[in-house]
Design an enzyme around this catalytic site. Structure first.
Site, PDB file in Angstrom:
ATOM      1  N   CYS A   1       4.230  -8.268 -11.625  1.00 52.60           N
ATOM      2  CA  CYS A   1       4.343  -9.399 -10.708  1.00 52.60           C
ATOM      3  C   CYS A   1       4.264 -10.706 -11.500  1.00 52.60           C
ATOM      4  O   CYS A   1       5.109 -10.965 -12.352  1.00 52.60           O
ATOM      5  CB  CYS A   1       3.298  -9.300  -9.593  1.00 52.60           C
ATOM      6  SG  CYS A   1       3.632 -10.423  -8.211  1.00 52.60           S
TER       7      CYS A   1
ATOM      8  N   HIS B   1       5.185  -4.498  -7.363  1.00 58.81           N
ATOM      9  CA  HIS B   1       3.869  -3.903  -7.638  1.00 58.81           C
ATOM     10  C   HIS B   1       4.014  -2.383  -7.698  1.00 58.81           C
ATOM     11  O   HIS B   1       3.973  -1.721  -6.657  1.00 58.81           O
ATOM     12  CB  HIS B   1       2.875  -4.279  -6.533  1.00 58.81           C
ATOM     13  CG  HIS B   1       2.423  -5.697  -6.593  1.00 58.81           C
ATOM     14  ND1 HIS B   1       1.329  -6.097  -7.328  1.00 58.81           N
ATOM     15  CD2 HIS B   1       2.935  -6.815  -6.029  1.00 58.81           C
ATOM     16  CE1 HIS B   1       1.180  -7.408  -7.205  1.00 58.81           C
ATOM     17  NE2 HIS B   1       2.141  -7.874  -6.426  1.00 58.81           N
TER      18      HIS B   1
ATOM     19  N   GLU C   1       1.877  -0.250  -8.525  1.00 64.64           N
ATOM     20  CA  GLU C   1       0.639   0.381  -8.050  1.00 64.64           C
ATOM     21  C   GLU C   1       0.576   0.444  -6.527  1.00 64.64           C
ATOM     22  O   GLU C   1      -0.297   1.123  -5.975  1.00 64.64           O
ATOM     23  CB  GLU C   1      -0.578  -0.367  -8.613  1.00 64.64           C
ATOM     24  CG  GLU C   1      -0.924  -1.690  -7.964  1.00 64.64           C
ATOM     25  CD  GLU C   1      -0.063  -2.881  -8.393  1.00 64.64           C
ATOM     26  OE1 GLU C   1      -0.389  -4.008  -7.969  1.00 64.64           O
ATOM     27  OE2 GLU C   1       0.930  -2.688  -9.135  1.00 64.64           O
TER      28      GLU C   1
END
Length: 201
Positions: free
Chosen positions: A77, A183, A185
């Site tokens: 990001c 992102h 994750e």
């Protein structure tokens, strides 16, 4: 393998740490020079504004260190945006561009969305360049999770692109520096696979 998440002071590190642990690694969070230099793989997550992030890196004396790293580094990001040269995302009243890490000669610009709302938030498709190892085993146009209002335009180092009003770089690579605007994750199986690919490089 030693995996280190850089403690930049401008990121929610817990979700990245959890995602790496789920892949079977034990990441260490650190801002210490010796620990960072000893890492096999490094992750640079970031949230917030570019100017605040650069201030944190300056206070922690991480700017010269990051620039000379030779092991693979993944910016996430805002972490990806910090690899660029300058950003329009400034905190100061004058509105001057913020100088970033200058790993690559590209600007970060406010997204021209042609009426679509900012921030660009939610799931969107990513089209990688054919054959890049970061996207090995991930389908073209797979969905990843985004939250951002600024982006790096398409350039020499773009390895994946996404469209939101305009087309922008959703992943970049230069030498040992890799970056993703989304992102991983928070992006389910596709995100986990991308992190796995990076850690296995």
């Amino acid at each position: 393998m030693k995996v280190v998440i850089l403690d930049t002071g401008c990121a929610n590190l817990s979700s990245v740490t959890y995602a790496i642990r789920k892949l079977g690694y034990q990441p260490e969070i650190s801002q210490e020079t010796a620990t960072i230099l000893a890492a096999d793989k490094l992750l640079l997550p970031g949230v917030g504004t570019a100017s605040a992030a650069m201030d944190q890196l300056k206070q922690r004396e991480l700017i010269p260190l990051i620039k000379v790293l030779s092991q693979p580094v993944l910016g996430i990001c805002l972490g990806m945006q910090l690899f660029a040269a300058t950003s329009e995302e400034s905190d100061n009243v004058a509105g001057n561009n913020v100088t970033l890490l200058e790993v690559m000669a590209s600007p970060v610009q406010k997204m021209a969305t042609h009426g679509l709302p900012l921030p660009h938030m939610g799931w969107n498709q990513v089209l990688p360049k054919a054959g890049h190892p970061l996207f090995r085993g991930i389908e073209d146009h797979a969905y990843f999770y985004f939250v951002h209002s600024y982006a790096i335009p398409l350039n020499t180092y773009t390895i994946a692109q996404t469209e939101y009003g305009n087309i922008f770089s959703s992943a970049i690579a230069k030498d040992n520096f890799f970056g993703v605007q989304f992102h991983p994750e928070r992006s389910g199986a596709a995100g986990a696979r991308l992190l796995k690919n990076f850690l296995e490089m």
